[in-house]
Design a protein around this motif. Structure first.
Motif, short mmCIF file in Angstrom:
data_model
loop_
_atom_site.label_atom_id
_atom_site.label_comp_id
_atom_site.label_asym_id
_atom_site.label_seq_id
_atom_site.Cartn_x
_atom_site.Cartn_y
_atom_site.Cartn_z
N GLY A 15 9.10 -16.50 75.64
CA GLY A 15 7.44 -17.06 76.73
C GLY A 15 6.87 -16.23 76.49
N VAL A 19 1.90 -11.32 76.00
CA VAL A 19 2.64 -10.13 75.84
C VAL A 19 4.09 -11.02 74.12
N GLU A 38 7.92 -21.24 74.35
CA GLU A 38 7.43 -21.52 75.37
C GLU A 38 7.63 -23.53 76.85
N ARG A 39 8.33 -22.75 77.46
CA ARG A 39 8.01 -24.41 78.71
C ARG A 39 7.21 -24.91 78.07
N TRP A 40 5.55 -24.43 78.21
CA TRP A 40 4.27 -24.78 78.54
C TRP A 40 4.46 -25.72 77.26
N ARG A 48 -7.10 -15.84 84.70
CA ARG A 48 -5.99 -14.97 83.95
C ARG A 48 -7.10 -13.68 84.10
N ALA A 49 -6.47 -13.03 83.00
CA ALA A 49 -6.74 -11.96 82.46
C ALA A 49 -8.30 -12.02 81.46
N VAL A 50 -9.71 -10.80 82.53
CA VAL A 50 -10.51 -11.38 81.47
C VAL A 50 -10.90 -9.35 81.15
N HIS A 51 -10.44 -8.66 81.73
CA HIS A 51 -10.92 -7.43 81.17
C HIS A 51 -9.75 -5.98 80.26
N VAL A 136 14.07 -22.48 78.43
CA VAL A 136 15.44 -21.38 78.27
C VAL A 136 15.91 -21.47 79.39
N ASP A 301 4.54 -9.14 82.44
CA ASP A 301 4.78 -9.12 83.42
C ASP A 301 5.73 -9.40 84.19
N GLY A 311 -8.17 -4.54 86.48
CA GLY A 311 -7.67 -5.02 84.90
C GLY A 311 -7.05 -4.30 83.75
N MET A 314 -2.31 -6.84 82.10
CA MET A 314 -2.08 -7.80 80.46
C MET A 314 -2.20 -6.38 79.48
N CYS A 315 -3.25 -5.58 80.33
CA CYS A 315 -3.22 -4.28 79.22
C CYS A 315 -1.52 -3.96 78.75
C1 LIG Z 1 -6.67 -13.37 88.99
C2 LIG Z 1 -5.71 -12.67 87.35
C3 LIG Z 1 -6.59 -11.89 87.42
C4 LIG Z 1 -6.19 -10.75 85.95
N1 LIG Z 1 -7.24 -9.95 85.67
C5 LIG Z 1 -6.15 -9.07 84.82
C6 LIG Z 1 -7.49 -8.27 83.74
O1 LIG Z 1 -8.49 -7.89 83.87
N2 LIG Z 1 -6.85 -7.08 82.26
C7 LIG Z 1 -5.32 -7.62 82.33
O2 LIG Z 1 -5.18 -6.86 81.84
N3 LIG Z 1 -4.75 -8.40 82.80
C8 LIG Z 1 -5.27 -9.08 84.69
N4 LIG Z 1 -3.98 -9.62 84.78
C9 LIG Z 1 -3.01 -9.79 84.66
C10 LIG Z 1 -2.97 -10.53 83.51
O3 LIG Z 1 -3.25 -12.11 83.75
C11 LIG Z 1 -1.49 -10.79 82.57
O4 LIG Z 1 -0.62 -9.38 83.20
C12 LIG Z 1 -1.13 -11.40 81.46
O5 LIG Z 1 -0.84 -12.87 81.55
C13 LIG Z 1 0.49 -10.88 81.30
O6 LIG Z 1 0.90 -11.90 80.53
P1 LIG Z 1 3.12 -12.42 80.06
O7 LIG Z 1 2.44 -12.99 78.83
O8 LIG Z 1 3.77 -11.20 80.53
O9 LIG Z 1 3.28 -13.16 80.43
P2 LIG Z 1 2.67 -14.81 81.22
O10 LIG Z 1 1.31 -14.91 80.66
O11 LIG Z 1 2.95 -15.49 82.61
O12 LIG Z 1 3.12 -15.51 79.62
C14 LIG Z 1 4.82 -15.72 80.68
C15 LIG Z 1 5.31 -17.29 79.71
O13 LIG Z 1 6.32 -17.25 79.75
C16 LIG Z 1 6.36 -19.08 79.93
N5 LIG Z 1 8.45 -18.88 80.57
C17 LIG Z 1 8.59 -17.93 81.42
N6 LIG Z 1 10.07 -18.24 82.16
C18 LIG Z 1 10.94 -19.13 80.84
C19 LIG Z 1 11.28 -20.18 80.38
N7 LIG Z 1 12.99 -19.72 80.83
N8 LIG Z 1 11.68 -20.49 79.06
C20 LIG Z 1 10.22 -20.41 78.71
N9 LIG Z 1 9.22 -20.16 78.89
C21 LIG Z 1 9.05 -19.43 79.73
C22 LIG Z 1 6.08 -19.22 80.73
O14 LIG Z 1 5.67 -20.87 81.08
C23 LIG Z 1 4.35 -18.24 80.37
O15 LIG Z 1 3.63 -19.13 79.39
C24 LIG Z 1 -5.00 -10.67 86.31
C25 LIG Z 1 -3.52 -11.54 86.55
C26 LIG Z 1 -4.64 -12.15 87.53
C27 LIG Z 1 -2.83 -12.93 87.99
#
Ligand SMILES: Cc1cc2nc3c(=O)[nH]c(=O)nc-3n(C[C@H](O)[C@H](O)[C@H](O)COP(=O)(O)OP(=O)(O)OC[C@H]3O[C@@H](n4cnc5c(N)ncnc54)[C@H](O)[C@@H]3O)c2cc1C
Length: 535
Positions: A15, A19, A38-40, A48-51, A136, A301, A311, A314-315
């Motif tokens: 992923g 993070v 990364e699958r995409w 998604r996140a803004v703050h 994966v 996540d 917000g 992601m923090c």
């Molecule tokens: C509407 C909204 C508003 C938000 N606002 C805030 C904010 O203001 N501040 C804040 O801190 N947070 C905010 N968040 C939360 C924040 O967006 C997430 O916590 C953060 O993006 C998570 O990051 P991550 O890297 O853990 O996961 P993700 O960004 O979800 O990345 C996970 C990645 O893993 C990849 N993946 C999954 N399974 C596999 C696999 N088997 N093989 C390969 N790749 C895989 C996916 O394609 C994806 O790209 C918000 C969320 C939402 C929905």
């Protein structure tokens, strides 16, 4: 860098959201062979996140993405308001000014511009590789005590040039930064702890053709007829969030026309704004009961979900990355026992739990559609506003759960501050002058060379506060450190590489004891200077 089939890595990160990107930089920069999968084929296109807050700004500073030098980020310098349907203030949270880390209390950013900047930092690491368009699909973890690596099977993602292909690779450790439906978490067999908080919201990101003044720039409209969030979306951008009402379906709400219709009362139309993205999200509040199983770990996540009212999602994920990266680095370098990885989940869980609870508490205030319930909330909050004893906190400052910390120390597991200092060759925020991972003392410490070297080996620099800068001496420009240490009665304080405090001592004579405690908890033996070999 081209990746060969059947390659072996120190760490595989599944992923590549924010993070995974942060972990790729931190572990790559430490010299480890890292592969991120990364699958995409490209960055995730939805809003998604803004703050992020000032502590996360410090993490970004450490990563090399300075919030004051990125066109994806703008600092916030105003109140964050909560208003009722009559536009009366229910709560004003002070998000103005700079926090104790030297960065703005609150910051807004555009994730589509921010992620490529994080990605560039990771790609600049010569030992980090990125495999995009691969999912994966299988993870074989070796038996406990086995020296065999973890084996991963990857499948080429649909719609990419790798579609239909398979490849295998192996790694000593695997980190699942693979989001809410984490395959790594499911492979670990870890269960969610679910608080049952589910609300659907339509999220809309816009670029306004002409700048407008929003006062305050970030606020919540607690109108039971349509709870709404109005916030900046990074430089030049705005975000609106509209809650789904009980009589609507997700399909009703998840329409482009519907988004424009909801924006109409705000004077936002296709002729004066460009809608970048819109989608409906179901907000949730959950965390994983287990964060590590043998060589597998999860972060971001994959390990926790919270509604975005504070917000903080992601923090929390970036805080996970910081907590895990320095421990894994030491283990991979043979400088700490593998058991320190056991402290990762227990340290992070209560911390993230505090932010989940805070986000839910905010959510319970806004996600009200019953007019009578809303009127009762308004009356209660307006009364609170008039009470001089009620001051809303910008966000909680929880301490870490038990882990690599000095037992019984009131400062252990809290976050350190970052005022400005002047060193022998430069001046600025402490991490810029000295770097993270510091034993900070009020006077030049009587540490012997063996302890200094042992600390150096595990990434801790010894620094004293003094009147003139010099080798191992910095000047406390604003007297903030002196005041902070004095307020805790501390003569020395050991700050871990993730800015969390290991422990402190009030008597300078006890500093050797503090250092020995730290080294012992890492599994180091000072007497022999023989580092523990990674298990
Ligand atoms: C509407 C909204 C508003 C938000 N606002 C805030 C904010 O203001 N501040 C804040 O801190 N947070 C905010 N968040 C939360 C924040 O967006 C997430 O916590 C953060 O993006 C998570 O990051 P991550 O890297 O853990 O996961 P993700 O960004 O979800 O990345 C996970 C990645 O893993 C990849 N993946 C999954 N399974 C596999 C696999 N088997 N093989 C390969 N790749 C895989 C996916 O394609 C994806 O790209 C918000 C969320 C939402 C929905």
């Amino acid at each position: 860098m081209d990746v060969q089939h059947d390659s072996h890595y120190d760490v595989a990160i599944v992923g590549y959201g924010p993070v995974g990107q942060a972990l790729s930089t931190l572990l790559g920069r430490a010299g480890h062979r890292v592969v991120a999968i990364e699958r995409w084929p490209d960055f995730y296109p939805m809003p998604r996140a803004v703050h992020f807050d000032h502590e996360v700004a410090r993490i970004l500073q450490h990563l090399g993405l300075r919030p004051d030098n990125s066109d994806a980020i703008e600092p916030y310098d105003a109140m964050y308001a909560w208003r009722n349907a009559d536009r009366e203030d229910l709560m004003l949270v002070d998000w103005s000014g700079v926090g104790p880390t030297g960065w703005h209390t609150a910051n807004f950013f555009a994730q589509p511009m921010f992620e490529p900047q994080l990605d560039e930092l990771a790609r600049n690491q010569p030992t980090t590789s990125l495999l995009r368009g691969w999912e994966v699909v299988d993870i074989e973890q070796p038996a406990e005590e086995s020296s065999e690596p973890v084996r991963l099977t990857l499948a080429g993602s649909d719609g990419t040039k790798h579609n239909g292909e398979r490849r295998r690779l192996s790694a000593d450790y695997v980190i699942g930064a693979d989001g809410a439906n984490s395959f790594v978490r499911r492979t670990m067999g870890a269960e969610w702890k679910d608080l049952g908080f589910y609300f659907d919201w339509l999220i809309v990101d816009l670029v306004l053709h002409e700048q407008q003044v929003f006062d305050p720039p970030a606020w919540q409209l607690c109108d039971p007829a349509r709870p709404t969030t109005i916030v900046p979306g990074g430089p030049g951008r705005r975000r609106w969030e509209f809650m789904r009402l009980p009589n609507e379906t997700i399909a009703d709400l998840n329409q482009l026309d519907r988004a424009w219709q909801l924006l109409q009362p705000w004077g936002v139309r296709p002729d004066n704004a460009t809608m970048e993205r819109h989608t409906v999200y179901t907000f949730q509040a959950k965390w994983s009961e287990q964060w590590r199983s043998g060589r597998l770990m999860i972060a971001g996540d994959a390990a926790h979900l919270m509604p975005p009212f504070a917000g903080q999602g992601m923090c929390a994920g970036l805080r996970d990355a910081m907590n895990l990266a320095w421990k894994l680095d030491l283990v991979l370098r043979g400088k700490a026992d593998e058991t320190i990885l056991d402290s990762y989940g227990p340290e992070r869980t209560p911390h993230v739990r505090a932010f989940i609870d805070f986000s839910i508490a905010l959510g319970r205030l806004i996600c009200i559609t019953d007019p009578a319930e809303a009127a009762a909330r308004d009356a209660r909050m307006i009364a609170d506003r008039k009470d001089p004893n009620v001051t809303p906190e910008p966000a909680p400052s929880p301490r870490l759960g038990p882990g690599v910390q000095r037992s019984g120390d009131p400062l252990a597991g809290t976050m350190s501050i970052q005022p400005r200092v002047t060193g022998a060759t430069n001046a600025g925020l402490l991490d810029d002058v000295v770097g993270p991972g510091i034993l900070l003392t009020t006077a030049e410490s009587a540490l012997d060379d063996r302890r200094r070297k042992a600390l150096n080996d595990v990434g801790i620099t010894v620094v004293a506060l003094g009147d003139a800068p010099g080798d191992g001496v910095v000047v406390d420009d604003t007297a903030a450190y002196t005041t902070w240490l004095a307020s805790h009665g501390a003569a020395a304080i050991l700050i871990r590489p993730d800015f969390a405090i290991f422990g402190s001592v009030s008597d300078p004579a006890d500093v050797c004891d503090l250092v020995d405690d730290y080294l012992t908890q890492l599994g180091q033996t000072l007497a022999t200077q023989v580092p523990v070999v990674a298990g």
